[in-house]
Design a protein around this motif. Structure first.
Motif, mmCIF file in Angstrom:
data_model
loop_
_atom_site.group_PDB
_atom_site.id
_atom_site.type_symbol
_atom_site.label_atom_id
_atom_site.label_comp_id
_atom_site.label_asym_id
_atom_site.label_seq_id
_atom_site.Cartn_x
_atom_site.Cartn_y
_atom_site.Cartn_z
ATOM 1 N N ARG A 181 17.783 38.344 56.811
ATOM 2 C CA ARG A 181 18.768 38.204 55.469
ATOM 3 C C ARG A 181 19.631 36.756 56.328
ATOM 4 N N CYS A 182 20.142 37.609 57.179
ATOM 5 C CA CYS A 182 20.930 36.809 58.019
ATOM 6 C C CYS A 182 20.859 35.518 58.017
ATOM 7 N N CYS A 217 24.444 43.188 58.305
ATOM 8 C CA CYS A 217 23.465 44.585 59.097
ATOM 9 C C CYS A 217 23.685 44.984 60.444
ATOM 10 N N CYS A 233 18.665 39.868 61.182
ATOM 11 C CA CYS A 233 17.795 40.457 60.147
ATOM 12 C C CYS A 233 17.555 38.538 59.238
ATOM 13 N N CYS A 272 26.208 39.987 56.283
ATOM 14 C CA CYS A 272 25.481 40.277 55.520
ATOM 15 C C CYS A 272 25.555 41.956 55.912
HETATM 16 ZN ZN ZN Z 1 20.985 40.490 58.459
#
Ligand code: ZN
Length: 357
Positions: free
Chosen positions: A259-260, A345, A257, A343
């Motif tokens: 955020r990663c 995710c 994602c 993360c």
């Molecule tokens: Zn992520």
């Protein structure tokens, strides 16, 4: 073994070119073309008549009437099939109704997929897709126009700003739109290019099949901030200091994602979060807008990746990666952004990544 088809049809988009008075070349790519030699006037007429109007038996009868040896005609048909020159099924353009604008899309999909039926189905599937574009700006509006012109059936924009003169762009907002809400002007731009009645939708963004983030400095995942469904696929599109950056395409729970990507950047530069926060807070100033060429490149490259995703032909290049393009070399570079261990995710046992189909 190549299955025979009752109505032999040379793919109508392949050019027929005479190399000399008795040699016909069909197509320009050896991988999907053929060369037929020893073609006299009768054979030429018979070959041109391979347009799906006759059954296989009628085609062979026509060959005999044209003076061809039937065994030779059978061999020619077999060779054309093995070369990929003949359609495996007829192209049906009638079901497009009044959307003849989409014929080039149908031809391209039919050529890319194994069956004309699949090409028609892929185009129909585009018409059911709802794309939300966050940013009715110099990239977002031309991108929406490209998607609408490619048959994407439902589009909506998110943008609370009015149009400035510097927002006008090729295929997008116009100078006459100055002062109007960008969303209203964007809808008008889409209507200029698309004949689809449902090209614009008032559907809620959380019902989108894909959200495209075209806001400057997209460095955080804005979907949660908007209260949107975190399961919605989303694609980041930007021009950052003269570089077109497309991606990553995030398939929530299955691929890395945004955020990663931020965590990877922070690994390399611990002060990145503080810098990124200032980038996000920076005013949307005219001097940050992409040039016309870069905005058009970003819109076109993003549209190509989105259509790959929608058509399900393969996994788009921007899954867990960005495609980047800038002067002076204008070479396309792919940078990978794998899932970050901190993360969380991506589900531990992710199902195989497949395009939307
Ligand atoms: Zn992520």
């Amino acid at each position: 073994m190549v299955a025979s088809h009752p109505r032999p049809t040379i793919k109508p988009w392949l050019p027929k070119l005479w190399r000399d008075p008795e040699t016909l070349q069909i197509g320009i790519d050896p991988a999907g073309g053929a060369v037929v030699s020893g073609v006299d006037a009768g054979a030429a007429s018979w070959l041109v008549g391979l347009d799906g109007s006759r059954s296989e038996a009628e085609t062979l009868a026509a060959a005999a009437a044209a003076g061809l040896d039937v065994a030779n005609a059978v061999g020619i048909l077999s060779g054309l099939r093995q070369s990929g020159v003949l359609l495996s099924a007829p192209v049906d353009v009638d079901d497009l109704g009044d959307t003849g604008q989409l014929l080039p899309e149908l031809v391209n999909l039919t050529a890319a997929l194994t069956s004309p039926l699949h090409g028609s189905q892929a185009l129909t599937a585009r018409g059911r897709q709802h794309i939300v574009i966050d940013g009715a700006n110099r990239i977002g509006v031309p991108l929406g126009a490209l998607l609408a012109a490619s048959g994407v059936g439902r589009l909506s924009f998110l943008d609370a700003q009015p149009v400035r003169r510097c927002d006008a762009g090729v295929g997008g907002l116009s100078l006459d739109d100055e002062g109007e809400p960008r969303v209203t002007a964007a809808q008008r731009a889409i209507r200029r290019i698309s004949a689809l009645e449902q090209a614009l939708t008032q559907a809620a963004p959380h019902e989108a099949d894909l959200v495209v983030l075209c806001q400057p400095w997209t460095v955080h995942d804005p979907l949660q901030a908007r209260g949107m469904n975190e399961r919605t696929a989303h694609l980041a599109v930007a021009v950052c200091q003269g570089t077109v950056v497309i991606g990553p395409l995030v398939l929530p729970g299955r691929t890395s994602c945004l955020r990663c990507a931020e965590l990877h950047r922070t690994d390399r530069d611990p002060r990145w979060p503080a810098v990124a926060a200032q980038l996000v807070a920076a005013p949307n100033r005219a001097m940050h807008e992409p040039t016309s060429v870069l905005a058009s490149l970003a819109a076109a490259l993003a549209a190509a990746q989105i259509l790959d995703h929608l058509d399900g032909i393969g996994v788009p290049e921007v899954v867990e990666a960005t495609l980047e393009l800038c002067p002076p070399d204008w070479q396309l570079h792919r940078r990978t952004w794998p899932a970050h261990a901190d993360c969380g995710c991506v589900e531990p046992v992710a199902e195989p990544i497949r395009a939307a189909g």
